[in-house]
Design a protein around this motif. Sequence first.
Motif, PDB file in Angstrom:
ATOM      1  N   GLY A   1       0.825  -1.131   0.035  1.00 47.59           N
ATOM      2  CA  GLY A   1       0.106  -0.068  -0.185  1.00 47.59           C
ATOM      3  C   GLY A   1       0.827   1.460  -0.107  1.00 47.59           C
ATOM      4  O   GLY A   1       0.352   2.477  -0.117  1.00 47.59           O
ATOM      5  N   ASN A   2       2.124   1.058   0.287  1.00 47.28           N
ATOM      6  CA  ASN A   2       3.097   2.441   0.213  1.00 47.28           C
ATOM      7  C   ASN A   2       3.244   2.801  -1.135  1.00 47.28           C
ATOM      8  O   ASN A   2       3.155   2.162  -2.182  1.00 47.28           O
ATOM      9  CB  ASN A   2       4.401   1.911   0.581  1.00 47.28           C
ATOM     10  CG  ASN A   2       4.485   2.048   2.282  1.00 47.28           C
ATOM     11  OD1 ASN A   2       5.535   1.246   2.893  1.00 47.28           O
ATOM     12  ND2 ASN A   2       3.690   2.813   2.967  1.00 47.28           N
ATOM     13  N   ARG A   3       3.278   4.088  -1.415  1.00 52.92           N
ATOM     14  CA  ARG A   3       3.531   4.871  -2.584  1.00 52.92           C
ATOM     15  C   ARG A   3       5.123   4.905  -2.799  1.00 52.92           C
ATOM     16  O   ARG A   3       5.789   5.395  -2.055  1.00 52.92           O
ATOM     17  CB  ARG A   3       2.603   6.009  -2.688  1.00 52.92           C
ATOM     18  CG  ARG A   3       1.293   6.138  -2.504  1.00 52.92           C
ATOM     19  CD  ARG A   3       0.547   7.439  -2.427  1.00 52.92           C
ATOM     20  NE  ARG A   3       0.623   8.348  -3.765  1.00 52.92           N
ATOM     21  CZ  ARG A   3       1.385   9.223  -3.852  1.00 52.92           C
ATOM     22  NH1 ARG A   3       1.900   9.718  -2.785  1.00 52.92           N
ATOM     23  NH2 ARG A   3       1.323   9.961  -4.998  1.00 52.92           N
ATOM     24  N   VAL A   4       5.453   4.560  -3.793  1.00 49.64           N
ATOM     25  CA  VAL A   4       6.843   4.536  -4.157  1.00 49.64           C
ATOM     26  C   VAL A   4       7.300   4.899  -5.491  1.00 49.64           C
ATOM     27  O   VAL A   4       6.314   5.080  -6.540  1.00 49.64           O
ATOM     28  CB  VAL A   4       7.627   2.914  -3.915  1.00 49.64           C
ATOM     29  CG1 VAL A   4       7.408   2.410  -2.280  1.00 49.64           C
ATOM     30  CG2 VAL A   4       6.777   2.063  -4.846  1.00 49.64           C
ATOM     31  N   SER A   5       8.460   5.384  -5.773  1.00 48.22           N
ATOM     32  CA  SER A   5       8.955   5.576  -7.016  1.00 48.22           C
ATOM     33  C   SER A   5      10.340   5.018  -7.257  1.00 48.22           C
ATOM     34  O   SER A   5      11.047   4.694  -6.248  1.00 48.22           O
ATOM     35  CB  SER A   5       9.019   7.251  -7.412  1.00 48.22           C
ATOM     36  OG  SER A   5       9.954   7.747  -6.393  1.00 48.22           O
ATOM     37  N   VAL A   6      10.717   4.952  -8.351  1.00 54.22           N
ATOM     38  CA  VAL A   6      12.331   4.335  -8.706  1.00 54.22           C
ATOM     39  C   VAL A   6      13.280   5.654  -8.233  1.00 54.22           C
ATOM     40  O   VAL A   6      13.051   6.756  -8.580  1.00 54.22           O
ATOM     41  CB  VAL A   6      12.742   4.153 -10.039  1.00 54.22           C
ATOM     42  CG1 VAL A   6      14.045   3.605 -10.184  1.00 54.22           C
ATOM     43  CG2 VAL A   6      11.575   3.200 -10.487  1.00 54.22           C
ATOM     44  N   LYS A   7      14.348   5.403  -7.340  1.00 53.11           N
ATOM     45  CA  LYS A   7      15.420   6.223  -6.949  1.00 53.11           C
ATOM     46  C   LYS A   7      15.809   7.155  -8.133  1.00 53.11           C
ATOM     47  O   LYS A   7      16.193   6.415  -9.003  1.00 53.11           O
ATOM     48  CB  LYS A   7      16.437   5.513  -6.199  1.00 53.11           C
ATOM     49  CG  LYS A   7      15.939   4.982  -4.896  1.00 53.11           C
ATOM     50  CD  LYS A   7      17.297   4.281  -4.015  1.00 53.11           C
ATOM     51  CE  LYS A   7      16.872   3.768  -2.494  1.00 53.11           C
ATOM     52  NZ  LYS A   7      18.055   3.237  -1.907  1.00 53.11           N
TER      53      LYS A   7
ATOM     54  N   SER B   1       7.454   8.469 -12.158  1.00 52.59           N
ATOM     55  CA  SER B   1       6.308   7.635 -11.969  1.00 52.59           C
ATOM     56  C   SER B   1       6.003   7.475 -10.581  1.00 52.59           C
ATOM     57  O   SER B   1       7.019   7.179  -9.942  1.00 52.59           O
ATOM     58  CB  SER B   1       6.436   6.370 -12.706  1.00 52.59           C
ATOM     59  OG  SER B   1       6.475   6.355 -14.198  1.00 52.59           O
ATOM     60  N   ILE B   2       4.789   7.377 -10.108  1.00 58.74           N
ATOM     61  CA  ILE B   2       4.513   7.099  -8.536  1.00 58.74           C
ATOM     62  C   ILE B   2       3.510   5.707  -8.785  1.00 58.74           C
ATOM     63  O   ILE B   2       2.407   5.762  -9.217  1.00 58.74           O
ATOM     64  CB  ILE B   2       3.976   8.140  -7.793  1.00 58.74           C
ATOM     65  CG1 ILE B   2       4.958   9.344  -7.740  1.00 58.74           C
ATOM     66  CG2 ILE B   2       3.646   7.826  -6.585  1.00 58.74           C
ATOM     67  CD1 ILE B   2       4.633  10.801  -7.210  1.00 58.74           C
ATOM     68  N   GLY B   3       3.785   4.684  -8.009  1.00 60.06           N
ATOM     69  CA  GLY B   3       3.146   3.422  -7.917  1.00 60.06           C
ATOM     70  C   GLY B   3       2.761   3.052  -6.260  1.00 60.06           C
ATOM     71  O   GLY B   3       3.306   3.469  -5.587  1.00 60.06           O
ATOM     72  N   VAL B   4       1.854   2.213  -6.413  1.00 61.53           N
ATOM     73  CA  VAL B   4       1.637   1.535  -4.971  1.00 61.53           C
ATOM     74  C   VAL B   4       2.113   0.066  -4.863  1.00 61.53           C
ATOM     75  O   VAL B   4       1.906  -0.672  -5.834  1.00 61.53           O
ATOM     76  CB  VAL B   4      -0.012   1.780  -4.844  1.00 61.53           C
ATOM     77  CG1 VAL B   4      -0.235   0.952  -3.357  1.00 61.53           C
ATOM     78  CG2 VAL B   4      -0.538   2.992  -4.949  1.00 61.53           C
TER      79      VAL B   4
ATOM     80  N   THR C   1       6.469  -5.691  -6.097  1.00 61.83           N
ATOM     81  CA  THR C   1       5.626  -5.777  -7.200  1.00 61.83           C
ATOM     82  C   THR C   1       4.734  -4.281  -7.040  1.00 61.83           C
ATOM     83  O   THR C   1       3.900  -4.181  -6.019  1.00 61.83           O
ATOM     84  CB  THR C   1       4.345  -7.038  -7.379  1.00 61.83           C
ATOM     85  OG1 THR C   1       5.315  -8.173  -7.483  1.00 61.83           O
ATOM     86  CG2 THR C   1       3.657  -6.680  -8.450  1.00 61.83           C
ATOM     87  N   VAL C   2       4.569  -3.580  -7.837  1.00 61.53           N
ATOM     88  CA  VAL C   2       4.019  -2.183  -7.947  1.00 61.53           C
ATOM     89  C   VAL C   2       3.189  -1.981  -9.057  1.00 61.53           C
ATOM     90  O   VAL C   2       3.671  -2.243 -10.126  1.00 61.53           O
ATOM     91  CB  VAL C   2       5.323  -1.185  -7.930  1.00 61.53           C
ATOM     92  CG1 VAL C   2       4.961   0.254  -7.507  1.00 61.53           C
ATOM     93  CG2 VAL C   2       6.278  -1.474  -6.899  1.00 61.53           C
ATOM     94  N   ASP C   3       2.048  -1.482  -8.566  1.00 58.96           N
ATOM     95  CA  ASP C   3       0.998  -0.925  -9.694  1.00 58.96           C
ATOM     96  C   ASP C   3       1.579   0.630  -9.959  1.00 58.96           C
ATOM     97  O   ASP C   3       1.173   1.463  -9.118  1.00 58.96           O
ATOM     98  CB  ASP C   3      -0.295  -1.124  -9.169  1.00 58.96           C
ATOM     99  CG  ASP C   3      -0.763  -2.468  -9.417  1.00 58.96           C
ATOM    100  OD1 ASP C   3      -0.088  -3.319 -10.036  1.00 58.96           O
ATOM    101  OD2 ASP C   3      -1.993  -2.795  -8.852  1.00 58.96           O
ATOM    102  N   PHE C   4       1.970   0.904 -11.187  1.00 56.80           N
ATOM    103  CA  PHE C   4       1.931   2.290 -11.644  1.00 56.80           C
ATOM    104  C   PHE C   4       0.928   2.541 -12.618  1.00 56.80           C
ATOM    105  O   PHE C   4       0.282   1.674 -13.168  1.00 56.80           O
ATOM    106  CB  PHE C   4       3.294   2.447 -12.459  1.00 56.80           C
ATOM    107  CG  PHE C   4       4.413   2.533 -11.474  1.00 56.80           C
ATOM    108  CD1 PHE C   4       4.981   3.500 -10.824  1.00 56.80           C
ATOM    109  CD2 PHE C   4       5.370   1.251 -11.316  1.00 56.80           C
ATOM    110  CE1 PHE C   4       6.259   3.612 -10.009  1.00 56.80           C
ATOM    111  CE2 PHE C   4       6.560   1.173 -10.532  1.00 56.80           C
ATOM    112  CZ  PHE C   4       7.194   2.384  -9.963  1.00 56.80           C
ATOM    113  N   PRO C   5       0.558   3.993 -12.725  1.00 54.19           N
ATOM    114  CA  PRO C   5      -0.364   4.338 -13.621  1.00 54.19           C
ATOM    115  C   PRO C   5      -0.156   3.891 -15.021  1.00 54.19           C
ATOM    116  O   PRO C   5      -1.002   3.611 -15.831  1.00 54.19           O
ATOM    117  CB  PRO C   5      -0.505   5.981 -13.445  1.00 54.19           C
ATOM    118  CG  PRO C   5       0.134   6.307 -12.180  1.00 54.19           C
ATOM    119  CD  PRO C   5       0.909   5.185 -11.870  1.00 54.19           C
TER     120      PRO C   5
END
Length: 637
Positions: free
Chosen positions: A513-519, A536-539, A549-553
């Motif tokens: 559930g955390n929102r993350v992005s690539v460094k 890009s910002i994903g969950v 495993t991240v869901d990006f827009p």
Amino acid sequence: MAEAILGDHNQYSCSICLELLRDPVTIPCGHSYCKNCISECWNKNVQKGVYRCPQCRQTFNSKPPLNKSTVLAEIMEKLRSTELQVSESNLAGPGEVACDFCAGEMIKAVKSCLECRASYCETHVQPHYNVVALKKHKLVKAAVIPVCPKHDKLLEVYCRTDQKCVCMHCLLDDHKGHDTVPSTTERNEKQIKLTDTQTNVKQTIQAKEKELQKMKLDIASNSDSAKKTVENSKKVLSDFIKFIEKRSDEVIEKIKAQEKADLDQGKMLQKKLEEEITELKKREGVLEDLIQTDDNIQFLQSYESVSSSSGSDGFPSRCFKPCCSYPDVNKLVCELKEQLETIFSQEINKTVQKVSDLAVKNNPVGIKFGDRVRVKPSVKTPKYNWGGGITHKSVGVVKDIKSDEILVIDFPGFAGWKGLLSEMELVTDDGSSALSCNIKIGDKVCVKPSVETPKYLWGSVSHKSIGSVISVQGETVTVDFPEQEGWIGEVSEMELVVSADLGSPSHACFKIGNRVSVKSSVKDPRHGWGSVAHSSIGVIKRIQGESLTVDFPEQTDWTGVASEMELINSNVSEVLSLRPGVRVHIKPTINTPTHGWGNITKHSTGVVVAIDGTKVTVNFPEQSDWTGIVSEMEAVT
């Protein structure tokens, strides 16, 4: 020769005082002594008038005469002068160890005995080479022999627990049960590591020397290029000046040619006018004569021929009309001068600016991805305008560098701002790297993934190595890695390793559930970019070991590595500010929303009806149930 004399030192010594003979005298048995020594010996030990030689014990019934040995006295004088010179050269200087057995002068020691715990000069160390019992002693280069301050014993053991040298008695006392090894064993292990470090230093020196040589060549080449450019610029500008002078001469010649043509025309008109005046004066004379005549018949007969012309009909009016208006020419020349000055000034300024831009573009320490920058004070208005309240004092972070020298910068309150590379300047904290303020002794660090080859090379270290900082000096950091101790690197090449990365899986700081992005420091993720970008910002949808495993827009079920990702701290604040019922619109920085515009525009204002993770549903007047991304929206106050 002096060494040969000193080698026979004993045969020139008095057997009574054991020093070099002074005022040497020889007694009848042939042995020599100092005059005072033999006299005092006989005065003390004389018994019943019997005198003995201290060496051979030969007796004399009467006191023998003490005959001075002239030759031996000369030898003693030379020997003393030679010994004085040698002793002066062998005196122990500051920081040098003195012989423990030399009396008087502090003679420099050449060897120290670990068994005797004493230091010896070249003379007094000889027994350790000749005496069988002393040959077993361990001799080392002259040095102060360290001893245990508590037990006054040699330090022969190394305590790894306390990281110090101790004596054998300490093993039964303060260091009982500690991890200890012989000092030689520890020395050998550390020497291997030190040798590796020395090898790395040598390699670094060689690399730096090559770099220095290349830099010298580059500097010399650059200097030559600059000189040639100056000479060429002078020639070009000189040719340009000659061109202007040549064209100026052409204009002047044209004006002079026009002046000559006008002058010729004027002279011709002037001559015709003079001829007409002469002709008219002749007619005037004829008319005057006719008027004055008294003969009526003659007057009437001549009247018709004389009065047939009024005088002006045969001579048209003439005036001088030059083909060229010289005031107008003067005005044109002045206007040309002003135009040339304006154009020349503008073009010169453009050229100077382009030179400055080239200097910025080709600067080896130029602006790069992740740098903190701001607009130069010399830039009045950026090419793509200020926007979003940005000023000269605003400091942002470079997020992208386009091929056409355009920077994409995130400023506080304005993300995705565009500006020219030549309009920006680097911002440092107090003239040093911002990271140098964050990295301190004891921190856990690793080499940034974006660093291909560290400034001081890899050694035994890799991107996966995690070490402890033991020293920070300016921009240089010293790190102890498991693979290599005392590794040296640049502060700007390192990044902190969060505590979750140590002793536990690196995903411990992430939750579903955390929102993350690539460094921003990751150039190429291990599993590739796919449709994802740095912005890009994903969950997080799933965590398996080091994999996320991240869901990006842009892409669902994207797989990445935990060490390559970073949390988006704005998650809570954005979601709270965009709760249902809040009026929102698209951020001005968004060119095209992830899910498209639909029927809305940048000026549309709607109401949030639902939020699901990163997705937000908004009712706009133009379109109901419009779907967008939380990070693309902002509340309307």
